[in-house]
Design a protein around this motif. Structure first.
Motif, mmCIF file in Angstrom:
data_model
loop_
_atom_site.group_PDB
_atom_site.id
_atom_site.type_symbol
_atom_site.label_atom_id
_atom_site.label_comp_id
_atom_site.label_asym_id
_atom_site.label_seq_id
_atom_site.Cartn_x
_atom_site.Cartn_y
_atom_site.Cartn_z
ATOM 1 N N GLY A 44 2.853 -4.312 25.753
ATOM 2 C CA GLY A 44 3.514 -3.979 27.014
ATOM 3 C C GLY A 44 2.999 -4.730 28.223
ATOM 4 O O GLY A 44 3.552 -4.611 29.313
ATOM 5 N N ARG A 45 1.958 -5.538 28.066
ATOM 6 C CA ARG A 45 1.388 -6.289 29.193
ATOM 7 C C ARG A 45 1.947 -7.707 29.237
ATOM 8 O O ARG A 45 2.188 -8.319 28.205
ATOM 9 C CB ARG A 45 -0.144 -6.384 29.075
ATOM 10 N N ASP A 46 2.130 -8.214 30.429
ATOM 11 C CA ASP A 46 2.487 -9.610 30.686
ATOM 12 C C ASP A 46 3.521 -10.134 29.691
ATOM 13 O O ASP A 46 3.330 -11.179 29.052
ATOM 14 C CB ASP A 46 1.242 -10.486 30.669
ATOM 15 N N ARG A 47 4.623 -9.408 29.579
ATOM 16 C CA ARG A 47 5.672 -9.770 28.619
ATOM 17 C C ARG A 47 6.210 -11.186 28.885
ATOM 18 O O ARG A 47 6.539 -11.922 27.954
ATOM 19 C CB ARG A 47 6.802 -8.750 28.707
ATOM 20 N N VAL B 242 -3.084 -8.348 24.670
ATOM 21 C CA VAL B 242 -1.878 -9.176 24.717
ATOM 22 C C VAL B 242 -2.208 -10.658 24.656
ATOM 23 O O VAL B 242 -1.527 -11.430 23.968
ATOM 24 C CB VAL B 242 -1.060 -8.851 25.992
ATOM 25 N N TYR B 243 -3.239 -11.078 25.368
ATOM 26 C CA TYR B 243 -3.531 -12.510 25.439
ATOM 27 C C TYR B 243 -4.112 -13.031 24.128
ATOM 28 O O TYR B 243 -3.747 -14.123 23.672
ATOM 29 C CB TYR B 243 -4.472 -12.792 26.605
ATOM 30 N N ALA B 244 -4.994 -12.252 23.511
ATOM 31 C CA ALA B 244 -5.584 -12.698 22.248
ATOM 32 C C ALA B 244 -4.500 -12.897 21.186
ATOM 33 O O ALA B 244 -4.477 -13.917 20.485
ATOM 34 C CB ALA B 244 -6.625 -11.694 21.771
ATOM 35 N N HIS B 245 -3.584 -11.933 21.071
ATOM 36 C CA HIS B 245 -2.550 -12.033 20.035
ATOM 37 C C HIS B 245 -1.544 -13.144 20.347
ATOM 38 O O HIS B 245 -1.192 -13.938 19.467
ATOM 39 C CB HIS B 245 -1.836 -10.695 19.891
#
Length: 481
Positions: free
Chosen positions: A325-328, A294-297
């Motif tokens: 689905g993470r850290d939306r 999630v963070y990279a994208h």
């Protein structure tokens, strides 16, 4: 003694060195899968080996305690044999592993966390266990005799030491949790100072190290500086070395998270004009470890927008980040932060808002306010460019656009100063959704109120113009000869 060693295949070389050292000391060492004879039942061989062993060594690593691992299956067999692991099971930490993931059965005894040469310290611990007695029944008899010989004072001292060790572990866990909570509350600098103190006191505690990494990554995600008082670089120079230090033993998602945040640090430094590495290279490395990180994208998408590059590619990165689905909440903050800072990207913010509506997410009041002023008020009221207005209306299906507007801006939530403009904008969306008659009625009512108040200015001009657009064309008269 007969010794069984359970381990993850990632540490096969270490296990082989340990096996050679144990054999050199006269022990028989069974190293699970390497000792199984071809054609023999796997479970039967393991059960027999564990049933015959005097000591069960478990090499603790993230891989060995992962759900479904061979090592956990072997540990379950050991637990079936010995209800209590003390004197029989030796957990040896070979790689930093979160305490929460280590089975309670292993934590019921002191974890061996070697500070020097791992094989040598493990060998010494095995020797100490061997000195306690060769077999269960004899061990019990000798143990009772020793306790009697030690006397009540020495026995009490032993348990005091054990209690003191347990109390220290609990105190460290409480202090670590307190520092983490402080970081989550937004007091990043204060939390970081606490972690520095904890690391100085317990330099080998992997749990503290991981908690500090998590705090550092959160600090970078939530970074805020006062211009003229602090810079991004001031914070990054404290956090970056800790994240780099965590990379050698990191795998999977944790490795990807670390690389992504190191890329984010480079991006922030670049924004300040400081010398930095290539953020894209760090994001690529993160995605190699976890394709949907999630963070990279999300961070890569924001990076592309900042440098006004490849808008379509940035949007694809955001789509992957949302799908993870993470850290939306963090992903949305970057989507709105980027799209509402550039006029040409503002319509995309409305698409994001619609996605949030469909997903049942909550949107903050500050974002609503910016969407009102920069998107709807700007494109449908302030701008006279009909082509720009048409493009904005087309970003969503007409009925969906109206529904999203009503979700974002219920009439009861509008400020009195904005209410007439809100009525005009909603009428435009009604007309766009095919409800022309209703839109015309709303505009006529609005114009009547404006005339009664003797109002003038843009709201009057725009209402009249929109009414003219919605008025049916006059019928052509036909002449008869």
């Amino acid at each position: 003694m007969d010794i069984f060693v359970s381990y993850s295949s990632k540490y096969r070389d270490l296990c082989e060195r340990l096996q050679l050292a144990l054999v050199a000391e006269g022990h028989h060492c069974f190293v699970d899968r390497t000792e199984l004879e071809p054609g023999h039942p796997f479970d039967a061989e393991l059960r027999e080996a564990i049933a015959d062993c005097d000591v069960f060594i478990f090499l603790v690593s993230p891989e060995s305690v992962a759900a479904g691992s061979y090592a956990l299956a072997e540990l379950n067999l050991a637990q079936q044999r010995w209800r209590y692991p003390r004197g029989r099971v030796l957990p040896v930490v070979v790689a930093p592993t979160p305490m929460a993931s280590i089975p309670p059965y292993l934590k019921a005894v002191t974890l061996l966390q070697p500070q020097g040469e791992l094989v040598a310290e493990t060998l010494a611990a095995v020797t100490q266990m061997g000195n306690r007695g060769p077999r269960p029944l004899l061990l019990t008899v000798i143990g009772l005799a020793v306790v009697a010989a030690m006397g009540a004072g020495a026995y009490a001292y032993m348990w005091q030491q054990r209690a003191a060790e347990q109390a220290q572990q609990e105190q460290t866990a409480r202090e670590t949790a307190s520092a983490s909570e402080l970081c989550m509350s937004g007091s990043h600098a204060a939390a970081w100072n606490r972690f520095d103190e904890l690391v100085a006191r317990y330099p080998a505690d992997a749990t503290i190290q991981r908690a500090r990494e998590q705090c550092g990554m959160r600090w970078l995600r939530e970074i805020r500086v006062r211009v003229g008082e602090q810079t991004f670089a001031d914070i990054i120079k404290r956090v970056q070395p800790v994240l780099v230090a965590g990379l050698p033993d990191a795998t999977g998602q944790r490795s990807a998270d670390l690389f992504a945040h190191l890329g984010w640090a480079d991006y922030l430094l670049t924004r300040e004009g400081a010398t930095a590495g290539d953020p894209a290279a760090q994001f690529q490395r993160a995605i190699k470890d976890e394709p949907d990180n999630v963070y990279a994208h999300a961070m890569w998408g924001r990076h592309l927008w900042w440098f006004r590059e490849r808008d379509a590619e940035a949007r694809r990165h955001f789509e992957r980040a949302v799908a993870s689905g993470r850290d939306r909440e963090f992903v949305r903050s970057l989507q709105f932060g980027g799209s509402l800072s550039r006029a040409e990207l503002t319509p995309y913010a409305v698409i994001v808002a619609n996605d949030m509506r469909l997903a049942g997410e909550v949107i903050s009041d500050p974002v609503r306010s910016r969407l009102w002023s920069m998107a709807y008020r700007s494109y449908l009221f302030s701008i006279d460019n009909l082509e720009a207005r048409s493009r904005f209306l087309a970003i969503l299906p007409p009925d969906v656009h109206l529904t999203t507007f009503d979700w974002l801006f219920p009439q009861s939530a509008m400020r009195p100063d904005d209410l007439r403009t809100w009525r005009y904008v909603r009428a435009v969306l009604l007309a766009n959704a095919g409800e022309t008659a209703k839109a015309r009625t709303e505009l006529e009512t609005l114009l009547s109120e404006l005339n009664a108040d003797k109002a003038d200015g843009r709201i009057v001009d725009q209402t009249r113009r929109m009414l003219a657009e919605l008025s049916p064309a006059p019928k052509r008269s036909t002449s008869r000869r």
